[in-house]
Scaffold this motif. Structure first.
Motif, PDB file in Angstrom:
ATOM      1  N   VAL A   1     -24.107   3.551  19.986  1.00 32.81           N
ATOM      2  CA  VAL A   1     -23.012   2.478  19.367  1.00 32.81           C
ATOM      3  C   VAL A   1     -22.890   3.935  18.666  1.00 32.81           C
ATOM      4  O   VAL A   1     -23.567   3.170  16.948  1.00 32.81           O
ATOM      5  CB  VAL A   1     -23.091   1.406  19.600  1.00 32.81           C
ATOM      6  N   LYS A   2     -21.579   4.206  18.410  1.00 34.38           N
ATOM      7  CA  LYS A   2     -20.871   4.613  17.110  1.00 34.38           C
ATOM      8  C   LYS A   2     -20.225   3.407  16.481  1.00 34.38           C
ATOM      9  O   LYS A   2     -19.323   3.903  16.605  1.00 34.38           O
ATOM     10  CB  LYS A   2     -20.274   6.005  17.260  1.00 34.38           C
ATOM     11  N   ALA A   3     -20.846   3.060  16.160  1.00 33.28           N
ATOM     12  CA  ALA A   3     -20.162   1.714  14.384  1.00 33.28           C
ATOM     13  C   ALA A   3     -21.066   2.063  13.094  1.00 33.28           C
ATOM     14  O   ALA A   3     -21.748   2.659  13.041  1.00 33.28           O
ATOM     15  CB  ALA A   3     -21.293  -0.103  15.468  1.00 33.28           C
ATOM     16  N   GLY A   4     -20.267   0.947  12.224  1.00 35.41           N
ATOM     17  CA  GLY A   4     -20.065   1.786  11.602  1.00 35.41           C
ATOM     18  C   GLY A   4     -19.633   0.188  10.489  1.00 35.41           C
ATOM     19  O   GLY A   4     -18.432  -1.057  11.299  1.00 35.41           O
ATOM     20  N   LEU A   5     -18.884  -0.361   9.425  1.00 34.49           N
ATOM     21  CA  LEU A   5     -18.520  -1.072   8.769  1.00 34.49           C
ATOM     22  C   LEU A   5     -18.090  -1.073   7.782  1.00 34.49           C
ATOM     23  O   LEU A   5     -17.832   0.061   6.842  1.00 34.49           O
ATOM     24  CB  LEU A   5     -19.939  -1.527   7.682  1.00 34.49           C
ATOM     25  N   VAL A   6     -16.641  -0.944   7.007  1.00 32.23           N
ATOM     26  CA  VAL A   6     -15.592  -1.698   5.863  1.00 32.23           C
ATOM     27  C   VAL A   6     -15.899  -2.789   5.442  1.00 32.23           C
ATOM     28  O   VAL A   6     -15.261  -3.612   5.917  1.00 32.23           O
ATOM     29  CB  VAL A   6     -13.830  -1.114   6.286  1.00 32.23           C
ATOM     30  N   LYS A   7     -16.998  -2.972   3.928  1.00 30.36           N
ATOM     31  CA  LYS A   7     -16.847  -4.621   3.670  1.00 30.36           C
ATOM     32  C   LYS A   7     -16.124  -4.186   2.387  1.00 30.36           C
ATOM     33  O   LYS A   7     -15.992  -3.285   0.996  1.00 30.36           O
ATOM     34  CB  LYS A   7     -17.955  -4.023   3.051  1.00 30.36           C
ATOM     35  N   LEU A   8     -14.803  -5.269   2.481  1.00 27.56           N
ATOM     36  CA  LEU A   8     -13.968  -5.060   1.323  1.00 27.56           C
ATOM     37  C   LEU A   8     -14.828  -6.092   0.299  1.00 27.56           C
ATOM     38  O   LEU A   8     -15.541  -7.100  -0.102  1.00 27.56           O
ATOM     39  CB  LEU A   8     -13.194  -6.386   1.855  1.00 27.56           C
ATOM     40  N   ARG A   9     -14.819  -5.124  -1.027  1.00 24.99           N
ATOM     41  CA  ARG A   9     -14.735  -5.574  -2.192  1.00 24.99           C
ATOM     42  C   ARG A   9     -14.014  -6.079  -3.180  1.00 24.99           C
ATOM     43  O   ARG A   9     -13.935  -7.558  -3.825  1.00 24.99           O
ATOM     44  CB  ARG A   9     -15.158  -4.459  -2.737  1.00 24.99           C
ATOM     45  N   VAL A  10     -12.832  -5.573  -2.874  1.00 24.46           N
ATOM     46  CA  VAL A  10     -11.400  -6.781  -3.473  1.00 24.46           C
ATOM     47  C   VAL A  10     -10.363  -7.120  -2.651  1.00 24.46           C
ATOM     48  O   VAL A  10     -10.503  -6.260  -1.773  1.00 24.46           O
ATOM     49  CB  VAL A  10     -10.479  -5.246  -4.826  1.00 24.46           C
ATOM     50  N   PHE A  11     -10.359  -8.373  -2.331  1.00 28.49           N
ATOM     51  CA  PHE A  11      -8.940  -8.646  -1.630  1.00 28.49           C
ATOM     52  C   PHE A  11      -8.205  -9.136  -1.780  1.00 28.49           C
ATOM     53  O   PHE A  11      -7.104  -9.019  -1.420  1.00 28.49           O
ATOM     54  CB  PHE A  11     -10.008 -10.678  -1.300  1.00 28.49           C
ATOM     55  N   ARG A  12      -7.268  -9.174  -3.422  1.00 30.52           N
ATOM     56  CA  ARG A  12      -6.329  -9.555  -4.156  1.00 30.52           C
ATOM     57  C   ARG A  12      -6.410  -8.788  -5.090  1.00 30.52           C
ATOM     58  O   ARG A  12      -7.676  -8.726  -6.232  1.00 30.52           O
ATOM     59  CB  ARG A  12      -5.886 -10.577  -4.325  1.00 30.52           C
ATOM     60  N   PRO A  13      -5.346  -7.587  -5.371  1.00 32.22           N
ATOM     61  CA  PRO A  13      -4.620  -7.240  -4.640  1.00 32.22           C
ATOM     62  C   PRO A  13      -5.535  -6.277  -3.429  1.00 32.22           C
ATOM     63  O   PRO A  13      -6.323  -5.361  -3.501  1.00 32.22           O
ATOM     64  CB  PRO A  13      -3.745  -5.637  -5.860  1.00 32.22           C
ATOM     65  N   PHE A  14      -4.665  -6.849  -2.416  1.00 30.97           N
ATOM     66  CA  PHE A  14      -5.366  -5.968  -0.546  1.00 30.97           C
ATOM     67  C   PHE A  14      -5.208  -4.951  -0.490  1.00 30.97           C
ATOM     68  O   PHE A  14      -4.018  -4.452  -0.791  1.00 30.97           O
ATOM     69  CB  PHE A  14      -4.710  -7.071   0.153  1.00 30.97           C
ATOM     70  N   PRO A  15      -6.467  -3.874  -0.774  1.00 36.12           N
ATOM     71  CA  PRO A  15      -6.045  -2.262  -0.529  1.00 36.12           C
ATOM     72  C   PRO A  15      -5.348  -2.082   1.283  1.00 36.12           C
ATOM     73  O   PRO A  15      -6.358  -1.016   1.610  1.00 36.12           O
ATOM     74  CB  PRO A  15      -7.180  -1.967  -0.755  1.00 36.12           C
ATOM     75  N   HIS A  16      -4.202  -2.435   1.089  1.00 39.13           N
ATOM     76  CA  HIS A  16      -3.623  -1.795   1.947  1.00 39.13           C
ATOM     77  C   HIS A  16      -3.975  -0.643   3.044  1.00 39.13           C
ATOM     78  O   HIS A  16      -3.691  -0.372   3.271  1.00 39.13           O
ATOM     79  CB  HIS A  16      -2.339  -2.716   2.417  1.00 39.13           C
ATOM     80  N   ALA A  17      -3.382   0.149   1.599  1.00 40.47           N
ATOM     81  CA  ALA A  17      -3.287   1.737   1.977  1.00 40.47           C
ATOM     82  C   ALA A  17      -3.844   2.529   2.623  1.00 40.47           C
ATOM     83  O   ALA A  17      -4.841   3.525   2.806  1.00 40.47           O
ATOM     84  CB  ALA A  17      -2.116   2.689   0.646  1.00 40.47           C
ATOM     85  N   GLU A  18      -5.418   1.771   1.811  1.00 36.96           N
ATOM     86  CA  GLU A  18      -6.877   2.620   1.451  1.00 36.96           C
ATOM     87  C   GLU A  18      -7.602   1.721   3.027  1.00 36.96           C
ATOM     88  O   GLU A  18      -8.354   2.723   3.269  1.00 36.96           O
ATOM     89  CB  GLU A  18      -7.499   2.262   0.311  1.00 36.96           C
ATOM     90  N   LEU A  19      -7.139   1.198   3.448  1.00 36.80           N
ATOM     91  CA  LEU A  19      -8.218   0.271   4.425  1.00 36.80           C
ATOM     92  C   LEU A  19      -7.311   0.886   5.793  1.00 36.80           C
ATOM     93  O   LEU A  19      -8.363   0.920   6.665  1.00 36.80           O
ATOM     94  CB  LEU A  19      -7.746  -1.613   4.013  1.00 36.80           C
ATOM     95  N   ALA A  20      -5.776   0.827   5.202  1.00 34.18           N
ATOM     96  CA  ALA A  20      -5.577   1.504   7.164  1.00 34.18           C
ATOM     97  C   ALA A  20      -6.025   3.109   6.681  1.00 34.18           C
ATOM     98  O   ALA A  20      -6.681   3.630   8.084  1.00 34.18           O
ATOM     99  CB  ALA A  20      -4.435   1.762   6.164  1.00 34.18           C
ATOM    100  N   ASP A  21      -6.482   3.707   5.804  1.00 33.21           N
ATOM    101  CA  ASP A  21      -6.771   5.909   5.590  1.00 33.21           C
ATOM    102  C   ASP A  21      -8.214   5.678   6.261  1.00 33.21           C
ATOM    103  O   ASP A  21      -8.564   5.714   6.798  1.00 33.21           O
ATOM    104  CB  ASP A  21      -7.092   6.156   4.525  1.00 33.21           C
ATOM    105  N   ALA A  22      -9.012   4.225   5.805  1.00 34.51           N
ATOM    106  CA  ALA A  22     -10.438   4.136   6.145  1.00 34.51           C
ATOM    107  C   ALA A  22     -10.382   4.045   7.677  1.00 34.51           C
ATOM    108  O   ALA A  22     -11.754   4.691   8.401  1.00 34.51           O
ATOM    109  CB  ALA A  22     -11.089   2.745   5.256  1.00 34.51           C
ATOM    110  N   LEU A  23      -9.924   2.891   8.147  1.00 32.60           N
ATOM    111  CA  LEU A  23      -9.747   2.644   9.705  1.00 32.60           C
ATOM    112  C   LEU A  23      -8.946   3.791  10.543  1.00 32.60           C
ATOM    113  O   LEU A  23      -8.497   2.835  11.670  1.00 32.60           O
ATOM    114  CB  LEU A  23      -8.871   1.321   9.573  1.00 32.60           C
ATOM    115  N   SER A  24      -7.902   4.465  10.373  1.00 27.17           N
ATOM    116  CA  SER A  24      -7.411   5.873  10.757  1.00 27.17           C
ATOM    117  C   SER A  24      -8.132   6.229  11.316  1.00 27.17           C
ATOM    118  O   SER A  24      -7.147   7.048  13.042  1.00 27.17           O
ATOM    119  CB  SER A  24      -6.918   6.640   9.926  1.00 27.17           C
ATOM    120  N   GLY A  25      -9.157   6.642  11.835  1.00 32.90           N
ATOM    121  CA  GLY A  25      -9.893   7.529  12.741  1.00 32.90           C
ATOM    122  C   GLY A  25      -9.588   6.265  14.333  1.00 32.90           C
ATOM    123  O   GLY A  25     -10.765   6.413  15.041  1.00 32.90           O
TER     124      GLY A  25
END
Length: 236
Positions: free
Chosen positions: A212-236
């Motif tokens: 199973v091709k599984a992966g992880l993104v662990k948020l270290r900074v929650f505020r300010p929320f890194p919305h643009a960077e997170l969207a890019d990391a999950l874009s695939g």
């Protein structure tokens, strides 16, 4: 510096907002624990989540090492003249706070040199340039000050990576807004906060072994929320 947890945080609710509104670069260790519904003293992020929009910067930690590193970096982030906001260092109750773990610490001198001497924005006793602290802020100025507070949080988006990079040179440990684990070709990605990331990495390794091709993104900074960077990391 101060520390709190669970209902202790909820009981200082007004002061949480006051600290951010007065632009005080307080650093606070937050041991994440449940807010007693039902009676529970163990890990739950409901305490810090209650203050997610209070104007504090939120850093989350996976283990004791990250709790230590975040606490040192919090000073430089909060005290930066373009930010001047309080910083909350979150780490999971009991899972981290009551667990013995290996820890690589900086020599005291290196830690103090990195943090630097506190620079006062204003002097309370400067009689030539008097200021008012904690005044009544009616509608004409209230939103002016809230706008400044919001812009300071936006400035933190730039300052945090800069501090992370500088601390990496001192400590040899790399930090970013979030950590990616086996996510480059992942078809399923788990997004998480805190100590659960350690368990999740083991589960992802097992899923990978099972095909199973599984992966992880662990948020270290929650505020300010890194919305643009997170969207890019999950874009695939």
């Amino acid at each position: 510096f101060t520390a709190t947890s669970s209902a202790g945080f909820a009981l200082m609710w007004e002061i949480v907002y006051v600290a951010a509104s007065l632009r005080l670069p307080i650093c606070m260790a937050m041991v994440n624990r449940a807010l007693s519904g039902n009676i529970n003293i163990h890990c739950d992020h409901s305490d810090s989540m209650g203050g997610r929009d209070a104007g504090w910067i939120h850093l989350f930690s996976e283990n004791a090492q990250e709790s230590y590193d975040n606490a040192i970096m919090a000073w430089r982030i909060g005290e930066h003249m373009d930010v001047r906001l309080p910083v909350m260092v979150n780490y999971d109750g009991f899972i981290i706070s009551h667990t013995a773990d290996a820890l690589h610490m900086l020599p005291d001198d290196a830690a103090y040199d990195f943090i630097g001497k506190y620079q006062h924005k204003y002097a309370l006793l400067d009689v030539e340039n008097p200021i008012t602290v904690g005044p009544l802020d009616l509608t004409d100025y209230y939103f002016e000050h809230k706008r400044q507070q919001l812009e300071a949080m936006e400035n933190a988006r730039r300052v945090i990576p800069e501090v992370f990079a500088e601390y990496g040179k001192v400590s040899g440990r790399e930090f970013d807004l979030f950590e990616r684990y086996r996510s480059d070709d992942a078809e399923v990605i788990l997004v998480c906060l805190g100590s659960t990331a350690g368990t999740a990495k083991v589960a992802i390794d097992e899923m990978r072994a099972a095909g199973v091709k599984a992966g992880l993104v662990k948020l270290r900074v929650f505020r300010p929320f890194p919305h643009a960077e997170l969207a890019d990391a999950l874009s695939g």
